[in-house]
Design a protein around this motif. Structure first.
Motif, PDB file in Angstrom:
ATOM      1  N   THR A  78      -3.537  27.543 -40.368  1.00 47.81           N
ATOM      2  CA  THR A  78      -4.062  26.674 -39.195  1.00 47.81           C
ATOM      3  C   THR A  78      -5.633  26.645 -39.537  1.00 47.81           C
ATOM      4  O   THR A  78      -5.997  27.346 -40.190  1.00 47.81           O
ATOM      5  CB  THR A  78      -3.806  27.178 -37.971  1.00 47.81           C
ATOM      6  OG1 THR A  78      -4.365  28.307 -37.791  1.00 47.81           O
ATOM      7  CG2 THR A  78      -2.107  27.302 -37.765  1.00 47.81           C
ATOM      8  N   PRO A  79      -6.304  25.620 -38.996  1.00 52.80           N
ATOM      9  CA  PRO A  79      -7.665  25.400 -38.920  1.00 52.80           C
ATOM     10  C   PRO A  79      -8.303  26.732 -38.366  1.00 52.80           C
ATOM     11  O   PRO A  79      -9.352  27.084 -38.860  1.00 52.80           O
ATOM     12  CB  PRO A  79      -7.878  24.187 -38.208  1.00 52.80           C
ATOM     13  CG  PRO A  79      -6.878  23.394 -38.347  1.00 52.80           C
ATOM     14  CD  PRO A  79      -5.677  24.094 -38.241  1.00 52.80           C
ATOM     15  N   THR A  80      -7.785  27.229 -37.344  1.00 51.11           N
ATOM     16  CA  THR A  80      -8.338  28.650 -36.605  1.00 51.11           C
ATOM     17  C   THR A  80      -8.405  29.665 -37.617  1.00 51.11           C
ATOM     18  O   THR A  80      -9.178  30.435 -37.907  1.00 51.11           O
ATOM     19  CB  THR A  80      -7.467  28.617 -35.441  1.00 51.11           C
ATOM     20  OG1 THR A  80      -7.680  27.562 -34.346  1.00 51.11           O
ATOM     21  CG2 THR A  80      -8.185  30.156 -34.775  1.00 51.11           C
ATOM     22  N   GLU A  81      -6.921  29.881 -38.249  1.00 53.34           N
ATOM     23  CA  GLU A  81      -6.867  30.916 -39.363  1.00 53.34           C
ATOM     24  C   GLU A  81      -7.847  30.789 -40.478  1.00 53.34           C
ATOM     25  O   GLU A  81      -8.477  31.891 -40.927  1.00 53.34           O
ATOM     26  CB  GLU A  81      -5.510  30.995 -39.720  1.00 53.34           C
ATOM     27  CG  GLU A  81      -4.387  31.317 -38.739  1.00 53.34           C
ATOM     28  CD  GLU A  81      -2.957  31.258 -39.148  1.00 53.34           C
ATOM     29  OE1 GLU A  81      -2.175  31.951 -38.612  1.00 53.34           O
ATOM     30  OE2 GLU A  81      -2.797  30.308 -40.023  1.00 53.34           O
ATOM     31  N   THR A  82      -7.857  29.442 -41.148  1.00 50.42           N
ATOM     32  CA  THR A  82      -8.720  29.259 -42.160  1.00 50.42           C
ATOM     33  C   THR A  82     -10.189  29.494 -41.657  1.00 50.42           C
ATOM     34  O   THR A  82     -10.941  30.272 -42.531  1.00 50.42           O
ATOM     35  CB  THR A  82      -8.811  27.831 -42.481  1.00 50.42           C
ATOM     36  OG1 THR A  82      -7.515  27.557 -42.931  1.00 50.42           O
ATOM     37  CG2 THR A  82      -9.690  27.415 -43.546  1.00 50.42           C
ATOM     38  N   ALA A  83     -10.795  29.155 -40.646  1.00 53.83           N
ATOM     39  CA  ALA A  83     -12.233  29.520 -40.072  1.00 53.83           C
ATOM     40  C   ALA A  83     -12.233  31.035 -40.168  1.00 53.83           C
ATOM     41  O   ALA A  83     -13.287  31.769 -40.467  1.00 53.83           O
ATOM     42  CB  ALA A  83     -12.327  28.951 -38.871  1.00 53.83           C
ATOM     43  N   ALA A  84     -11.379  31.728 -39.637  1.00 57.19           N
ATOM     44  CA  ALA A  84     -11.400  33.300 -39.341  1.00 57.19           C
ATOM     45  C   ALA A  84     -11.361  33.841 -40.667  1.00 57.19           C
ATOM     46  O   ALA A  84     -12.261  34.620 -40.960  1.00 57.19           O
ATOM     47  CB  ALA A  84     -10.210  33.692 -38.411  1.00 57.19           C
ATOM     48  N   LEU A  85     -10.410  33.508 -41.701  1.00 54.71           N
ATOM     49  CA  LEU A  85     -10.480  34.207 -42.958  1.00 54.71           C
ATOM     50  C   LEU A  85     -11.747  33.736 -43.568  1.00 54.71           C
ATOM     51  O   LEU A  85     -12.391  34.579 -44.307  1.00 54.71           O
ATOM     52  CB  LEU A  85      -9.485  33.330 -43.768  1.00 54.71           C
ATOM     53  CG  LEU A  85      -7.896  34.029 -43.538  1.00 54.71           C
ATOM     54  CD1 LEU A  85      -6.930  33.068 -44.259  1.00 54.71           C
ATOM     55  CD2 LEU A  85      -7.925  35.375 -43.956  1.00 54.71           C
ATOM     56  N   THR A  86     -12.451  32.688 -43.628  1.00 54.75           N
ATOM     57  CA  THR A  86     -13.499  32.150 -44.395  1.00 54.75           C
ATOM     58  C   THR A  86     -14.777  32.878 -43.659  1.00 54.75           C
ATOM     59  O   THR A  86     -15.562  33.458 -44.720  1.00 54.75           O
ATOM     60  CB  THR A  86     -13.881  30.629 -44.030  1.00 54.75           C
ATOM     61  OG1 THR A  86     -12.743  29.977 -44.709  1.00 54.75           O
ATOM     62  CG2 THR A  86     -15.295  30.260 -44.900  1.00 54.75           C
ATOM     63  N   SER A  87     -14.717  33.139 -42.503  1.00 55.34           N
ATOM     64  CA  SER A  87     -15.873  34.048 -41.800  1.00 55.34           C
ATOM     65  C   SER A  87     -15.817  35.299 -42.159  1.00 55.34           C
ATOM     66  O   SER A  87     -16.712  35.939 -42.786  1.00 55.34           O
ATOM     67  CB  SER A  87     -15.834  33.743 -40.406  1.00 55.34           C
ATOM     68  OG  SER A  87     -16.733  34.687 -39.744  1.00 55.34           O
ATOM     69  N   HIS A  88     -14.506  35.901 -42.073  1.00 54.30           N
ATOM     70  CA  HIS A  88     -14.452  37.423 -42.726  1.00 54.30           C
ATOM     71  C   HIS A  88     -15.057  37.657 -44.060  1.00 54.30           C
ATOM     72  O   HIS A  88     -15.660  38.596 -44.423  1.00 54.30           O
ATOM     73  CB  HIS A  88     -12.988  38.108 -42.429  1.00 54.30           C
ATOM     74  CG  HIS A  88     -12.833  39.201 -43.061  1.00 54.30           C
ATOM     75  ND1 HIS A  88     -13.323  40.143 -42.520  1.00 54.30           N
ATOM     76  CD2 HIS A  88     -12.033  39.602 -44.329  1.00 54.30           C
ATOM     77  CE1 HIS A  88     -12.785  41.275 -43.593  1.00 54.30           C
ATOM     78  NE2 HIS A  88     -12.087  40.663 -44.489  1.00 54.30           N
ATOM     79  N   LEU A  89     -14.120  36.613 -44.922  1.00 56.80           N
ATOM     80  CA  LEU A  89     -14.725  36.746 -46.673  1.00 56.80           C
ATOM     81  C   LEU A  89     -16.079  36.840 -46.909  1.00 56.80           C
ATOM     82  O   LEU A  89     -16.773  37.281 -47.557  1.00 56.80           O
ATOM     83  CB  LEU A  89     -13.807  35.795 -47.295  1.00 56.80           C
ATOM     84  CG  LEU A  89     -12.485  35.978 -47.306  1.00 56.80           C
ATOM     85  CD1 LEU A  89     -11.606  34.968 -47.967  1.00 56.80           C
ATOM     86  CD2 LEU A  89     -12.169  37.403 -48.137  1.00 56.80           C
ATOM     87  N   ARG A  90     -16.885  35.625 -46.026  1.00 61.56           N
ATOM     88  CA  ARG A  90     -18.181  35.416 -46.219  1.00 61.56           C
ATOM     89  C   ARG A  90     -19.015  36.810 -45.683  1.00 61.56           C
ATOM     90  O   ARG A  90     -20.017  37.103 -46.388  1.00 61.56           O
ATOM     91  CB  ARG A  90     -18.660  34.149 -45.668  1.00 61.56           C
ATOM     92  CG  ARG A  90     -18.281  32.834 -46.193  1.00 61.56           C
ATOM     93  CD  ARG A  90     -19.008  31.681 -45.453  1.00 61.56           C
ATOM     94  NE  ARG A  90     -18.672  30.618 -46.380  1.00 61.56           N
ATOM     95  CZ  ARG A  90     -18.630  29.536 -45.978  1.00 61.56           C
ATOM     96  NH1 ARG A  90     -19.148  29.044 -44.609  1.00 61.56           N
ATOM     97  NH2 ARG A  90     -18.460  28.334 -46.807  1.00 61.56           N
ATOM     98  N   ALA A  91     -18.507  37.267 -44.611  1.00 67.21           N
ATOM     99  CA  ALA A  91     -19.242  38.579 -44.143  1.00 67.21           C
ATOM    100  C   ALA A  91     -19.097  39.826 -45.099  1.00 67.21           C
ATOM    101  O   ALA A  91     -19.703  40.787 -45.247  1.00 67.21           O
ATOM    102  CB  ALA A  91     -18.714  38.816 -42.748  1.00 67.21           C
TER     103      ALA A  91
END
Length: 110
Positions: A3-16
């Protein structure tokens, strides 16, 4: 599929979590869009192939799958890599793959 929310959470985690230090040297960004210039495409083909770094010995590239490479040692598909990976992470990975993933069987390129 996420979902867009899951994608945003995964992207944020991986970037951090990609561990790029705050004082890391600046790198050139990947291109905004793929080039339609035949010379650029040919250069890319030569760099990833036997005349260059031989990436395709272990990595898939769009429809090409490297022959005689065990599934467990096959590299990820390099097709449109710039859309899936940030440039700073790519440059850190190729400069020192063992630093990024201990035990990986990939040469480093300076």
């Amino acid at each position: 599929r996420h979902t867009p929310t899951e994608t945003a959470a995964l992207t944020s985690h991986l970037r951090a979590a990609d561990r790029i230090p705050e004082r890391a040297p600046a790198t050139q960004p990947f291109g905004e869009t793929p080039s339609n210039d035949p010379a650029v495409r040919l250069a890319g083909r030569e760099l990833t192939g036997g005349k260059g770094f031989s990436c395709v010995a272990c990595h898939a590239l769009k429809d090409y799958v490297p022959p005689k490479v065990a599934l467990g040692t096959r590299g990820s598909d390099l097709y449109q890599l710039g859309e899936r990976m940030r440039a700073p992470y790519f440059y850190r990975w190729t400069r020192s793959p063992l630093r990024m993933l201990p035990g990986v069987e990939m040469p480093s390129y300076q």
